[in-house]
Every structure is written in structure tokens, then in C-alpha cells.
Design an enzyme around this catalytic site. Structure first.
Site, PDB file in Angstrom:
ATOM      1  N   GLU A 205       0.865  -1.474   0.125  1.00 29.38           N
ATOM      2  CA  GLU A 205      -0.101   0.115   0.055  1.00 29.38           C
ATOM      3  C   GLU A 205       0.799   1.369  -0.012  1.00 29.38           C
ATOM      4  OE1 GLU A 205      -2.915  -0.433   3.088  1.00 29.38           O
ATOM      5  OE2 GLU A 205      -3.736  -2.362   2.059  1.00 29.38           O
ATOM      6  N   ASP A 242      -3.981  -0.501  12.029  1.00 36.59           N
ATOM      7  CA  ASP A 242      -4.765  -1.611  11.556  1.00 36.59           C
ATOM      8  C   ASP A 242      -4.128  -3.033  11.961  1.00 36.59           C
ATOM      9  OD1 ASP A 242      -6.166  -3.663  10.617  1.00 36.59           O
ATOM     10  OD2 ASP A 242      -5.894  -3.120   8.182  1.00 36.59           O
ATOM     11  N   GLU A 283      -7.888  -0.581  14.173  1.00 36.76           N
ATOM     12  CA  GLU A 283      -8.841  -1.489  13.565  1.00 36.76           C
ATOM     13  C   GLU A 283      -8.347  -2.800  13.773  1.00 36.76           C
ATOM     14  OE1 GLU A 283      -9.047  -2.474   8.726  1.00 36.76           O
ATOM     15  OE2 GLU A 283      -8.720  -0.474   9.179  1.00 36.76           O
ATOM     16  N   ASP A 310     -13.380  -4.479  10.744  1.00 31.78           N
ATOM     17  CA  ASP A 310     -13.190  -4.838   9.280  1.00 31.78           C
ATOM     18  C   ASP A 310     -13.419  -6.218   9.207  1.00 31.78           C
ATOM     19  OD1 ASP A 310     -12.301  -5.272   6.652  1.00 31.78           O
ATOM     20  OD2 ASP A 310     -10.188  -5.141   7.185  1.00 31.78           O
ATOM     21  N   LYS A 335     -15.612  -1.712   2.825  1.00 30.42           N
ATOM     22  CA  LYS A 335     -14.933  -2.185   1.742  1.00 30.42           C
ATOM     23  C   LYS A 335     -16.148  -2.562   0.817  1.00 30.42           C
ATOM     24  CE  LYS A 335     -10.770  -3.195   4.003  1.00 30.42           C
ATOM     25  NZ  LYS A 335      -9.780  -4.603   4.425  1.00 30.42           N
ATOM     26  N   ARG A 364      -8.549  -1.958  -0.954  1.00 35.05           N
ATOM     27  CA  ARG A 364      -8.005  -2.999  -0.537  1.00 35.05           C
ATOM     28  C   ARG A 364      -6.441  -2.918  -1.092  1.00 35.05           C
ATOM     29  NH1 ARG A 364     -11.537  -7.165   0.930  1.00 35.05           N
ATOM     30  NH2 ARG A 364     -10.057  -7.725   1.971  1.00 35.05           N
ATOM     31  N   SER A 365      -5.768  -3.983  -0.683  1.00 33.49           N
ATOM     32  CA  SER A 365      -4.194  -3.799  -0.966  1.00 33.49           C
ATOM     33  C   SER A 365      -4.015  -4.254  -2.421  1.00 33.49           C
ATOM     34  CB  SER A 365      -3.531  -4.863  -0.021  1.00 33.49           C
ATOM     35  OG  SER A 365      -3.962  -6.256  -0.210  1.00 33.49           O
TER      36      SER A 365
END
Length: 426
Positions: A205, A242, A283, A310, A335, A364-365
């Protein structure tokens, strides 16, 4: 109103070099819409099913020709003639065609691609930007960019347990100023890492992915970068995590920093971090099905820090409703590909906001140049967006779209800033 005339799909590549689905929808008035579907690295067990080919001779089994064919041969013919503005009816028609609880027949990647492309086509036909088409006249809130500037866990080949260390420019006056602050801290962090002889390679990311001695060391390095860039931690720029705890949960305990820990021990660890650092958000601090643990951590820390579900909620209104009922978490990560349609995504956000939960729109990654989530963040006035570091074009594309939206809104634009995190007392 314009109706759907044609639906086409193709296999394209995402930011990790893996195939994903892109869909284009054409309307009978000549309007078109296009959307590409993202894919995650750390995925929740309860997410909608992403259809992959499983053919080892193509893309190591990760091809998406089955999903593409599902769009072309099944979904497209079914939707021709539908009023493109009837998003809920269109999405429901795809659910009925799929006829599974998890979209495992047609694939969530097929259904979502069509769902988003329809919205883009309808917004063009309505002569409105997507954020205004979906959010109406009240869509005006620019989100705080939660920039993942140091990567660990499943997003990096390093020995850091926590998956994302983020900065949140809560003290900025505008989104454009917040983006500038974040970019300056990001570049300063690179200099800090280099000066200490640490690696500056990037994770999925766009954040740096050095090998560090502990998770606290990562936080300390970011604080150093914030100060060296000329900003005040906590007042101007806060921190967020996260943890992605489901990734290191096994046999009832958490393999974290070389020890097996219970949910209670993890909660104490987070409590210490909240006291020691200007943290606004954590997260997935616990396993995705540890409802008792989530209830405990929310009771202990929920009035001090945002606790984001998540993997716990997977953008699913049914799981979110349970979390609201059981007082598990106080915020929802959003998401679109976890649930697999625009309608269900908007339903989840509406349910969360109606019950006092904050929402964080998320990438998303495995991403593409698609910028839909930037518009969704403003359309829903969610006040927070997570879309990586200010690096790598698939991440920056979302930030640049938000700059454009801020420009369109002009004086009507409001930057969420500190108000996005009412529990933070720093």
C-alpha cells in the site's frame, strides 16, 4: 430515464500484478460507466466470494475469466432494458440470478463490477459527478486521509506484527492541506529510516516496510517523522493502527511479539498504547469471531479511541447489526468488495451512522486506478478514508479525485478533521 443497453467485462491487472475484473456499462442514450474491482491480501472469513479460475496454467490459478464470462453471458443479458437509475432493483436482480448467500455462483467480483459501473453510467446520464449522484445535495464532507505510511503484517515482508501504521492529519483546515501534511511526513519518514540504516522498500500500500524490533518502535519512528516535518503529534497529526489480529490468531490465542497472548492481554497492550501515543483509531484489534473479546475491549477502550470492525463486520449489515446489539466496536470499515454490491455497501453505512458508529471508507491492498471509493467517501459524508500512502499511482488516484471533488464543492466543502474522531481526547 436511460436504460441499460450493453454490459461488457474484461480481465485486467491490479497493483500486485494479479488479474481482476473490469466492467463497462453502456446506456441507450450513449452514456457509459466503467469500474474495476479491488482485491484484499488479509481477507475476512465472512467476505463475499471472489471468483477465481483456479487454473494453474494461467496467472498461477488467479485468473478471473469465469467472473468475466459470468458478466458477459449471464448478468449482462439479464440487465438489458433496466432503468440505470434503479440501482437497488438492478443489484437485487443480480442477487436473484446468483442465488447464493455469499455470491459464490457468479462471484462478488462480477456482481460488484457491474453494480459500480451501472452507478457510473447513471451519474453520467444524470450529468452529475458520482458523489453528487449518490449522495445528493448534502454530500459535502471531505474525509480525513488515513495514510498507511509504515506497513507490516500481510502487507509487507518484514517482522512487524501490526499490519498498518497510519497518520491522520486531524488539525488541517482542508483536505488539500491534510494531503500536503501527510505527504511531507511520508517523505520525512523515509529520511528518518535512511538515517538509521533501515530499509525504505515499500509494502503493498505504498508504506515503508523496514524490519524493526517492535511495534512500538514503528510508532516512535512515525512520531519522530511528524516532529521533524514540523508538526505537532496529537494536535495536528494523530496516529492510527490496523492490527489485522485475525492474521496472527491461532488455537485461541494471539502470536504477537514472540508471545502467545489472550484477548485480555491484547486489550491491556492496546490500553497501554492508547495512554502512551496519540492514537485515534485501532482497526481489528481482535480475531474476527471473538465477539466476547470485542465486547470487552469496547467496554474498556470504546470511550477513548475508535475501534473499527473490518474482518469483524466485512461490510455486512447482518454482522454489523449484531455488533451494534452486542456493543462490539464503535466504527465500521467500509470495503465495497467485502459485501459485493453498491446497494449493500450503502445499506451498511446507513445502518452504522444511524446507530452512532463512525465509518471509514477503504481501499484494498490489491487496487487499480479506479477512484469510486473517493466519491463514495464524500457521498456518504463518512469523514474518513483509508487508501494507502501518498505514493503508488493506484493509491494517489483516490487522493487526487478527492482534490477534484474539493474543488468542485468550493466553499461548500467541509473537511472532517478532528470532528471525525469525537472519542479522541489528545
Amino acid at each position: 430515464m436511460p436504460s441499460i443497453d450493453v454490459v461488457v467485462a474484461r480481465e485486467i491487472l491490479d497493483s500486485r500484478g494479479n488479474p481482476t475484473v473490469e466492467v463497462e456499462v453502456g446506456l441507450d442514450d450513449g452514456s457509459t460507466g466503467r469500474a474495476a474491482v479491488p482485491s484484499g491480501a488479509s481477507t475476512g472469513a465472512f467476505e463475499a466470494i471472489e471468483l477465481r479460475d483456479g487454473d494453474p496454467s494461467r496467472y498461477l490459478g488467479k485468473g478471473v475469466e469465469k467472473a468475466v464470462l459470468a458478466v458477459i453471458e449471464q448478468i449482462g443479458p439479464e440487465l438489458v432494458g433496466y432503468d440505470a437509475t434503479e440501482q437497488r432493483l438492478i443489484d437485487q436482480a443480480m442477487f436473484d440470478l446468483d442465488a447464493t448467500d455469499n455470491k459464490g455462483s457468479l462471484g462478488a467480483n462480477a456482481i460488484l463490477g457491474v453494480s459500480l459501473a451501472v452507478a457510473h453510467a447513471a451519474s453520467e446520464a444524470s450529468d452529475l459527478p458520482l458523489f453528487r449522484y449518490l449522495g445528493g445535495p448534502n454530500a459535502h464532507l471531505l474525509p480525513v486521509p488515513m495514510m498507511n505510511i509504515l506497513n507490516g503484517g500481510s502487507h509487507a515482508d518484514s517482522n512487524v506484527d501490526i499490519q498498518e501504521f497510519m497518520i491522520a492529519p486531524i488539525g488541517a483546515e482542508s483536505f488539500s492541506e491534510a494531503l500536503r501534511w501527510g505527504a511531507e511526513v511520508y517523505h520525512t519518514l523515509k529520511k528518518v529510516l535512511k538515517n538509521k540504516g533501515l530499509a525504505t522498500g515499500l509494502g503493498d500500500e505504498g508504506g515503508f516496510a523496514p524490519n524493526l524490533g517492535s511495534n512500538r518502535e514503528a510508532l516512535d519512528l512515525i512520531l519522530e517523522a511528524i516532529k521533524e516535518a514540523g508538526y505537532t503529534p496529537g494536535e495536528q497529526i494523530a496516529l492510527a493502527l490496523d492490527v489485522a489480529a485475525s492474521e496472527f490468531y491461532k488455537d485461541g490465542s494471539y502470536a504477537f511479539e514472540g508471545k502467545n497472548r489472550s484477548a485480555a492481554e491484547m486489550t491491556e497492550y492496546y490500553a497501554e498504547l492508547v495512554e502512551a501515543y496519540p492514537l485515534v483509531s485501532i482497526e481489528d484489534p481482535l480475531f474476527e469471531d471473538d465477539w466476547d473479546g470485542w465486547n470487552t475491549i469496547t467496554a474498556k477502550l470504546g470511550d477513548k479511541v475508535q475501534l473499527v470492525g473490518d474482518d469483524l463486520f466485512v461490510t455486512n449489515p447482518e454482522r454489523l447489526a449484531r455488533g451494534i446489539e452486542e456493543n462490539s466496536a464503535n466504527a465500521l470499515l467500509v470495503k465495497v468488495n467485502q459485501i459485493g454490491s453498491l446497494t449493500e455497501t450503502l445499506d451498511a453505512v446507513e445502518l452504522a451512522q444511524r446507530n452512532g458508529f463512525k465509518c471509514m471508507m477503504s481501499h484494498r491492498s490489491g487496487e487499480t486506478e479506479d477512484v469510486t471509493i473517493a466519491d463514495l467517501a464524500v457521498a456518504t459524508n463518512c469523514g474518513q478514508i483509508k487508501t494507502g500512502a501518498p505514493a503508488r499511482s493506484e493509491r494517489v488516484a483516490k487522493y487526487n479525485q478527492l482534490l477534484r471533488i474539493e474543488e468542485i464543492l468550493d466553499d461548500a466543502a467541509v473537511y472532517a478533521g478532528r470532528s471525525a474522531f469525537p472519542r479522541f481526547k489528545g
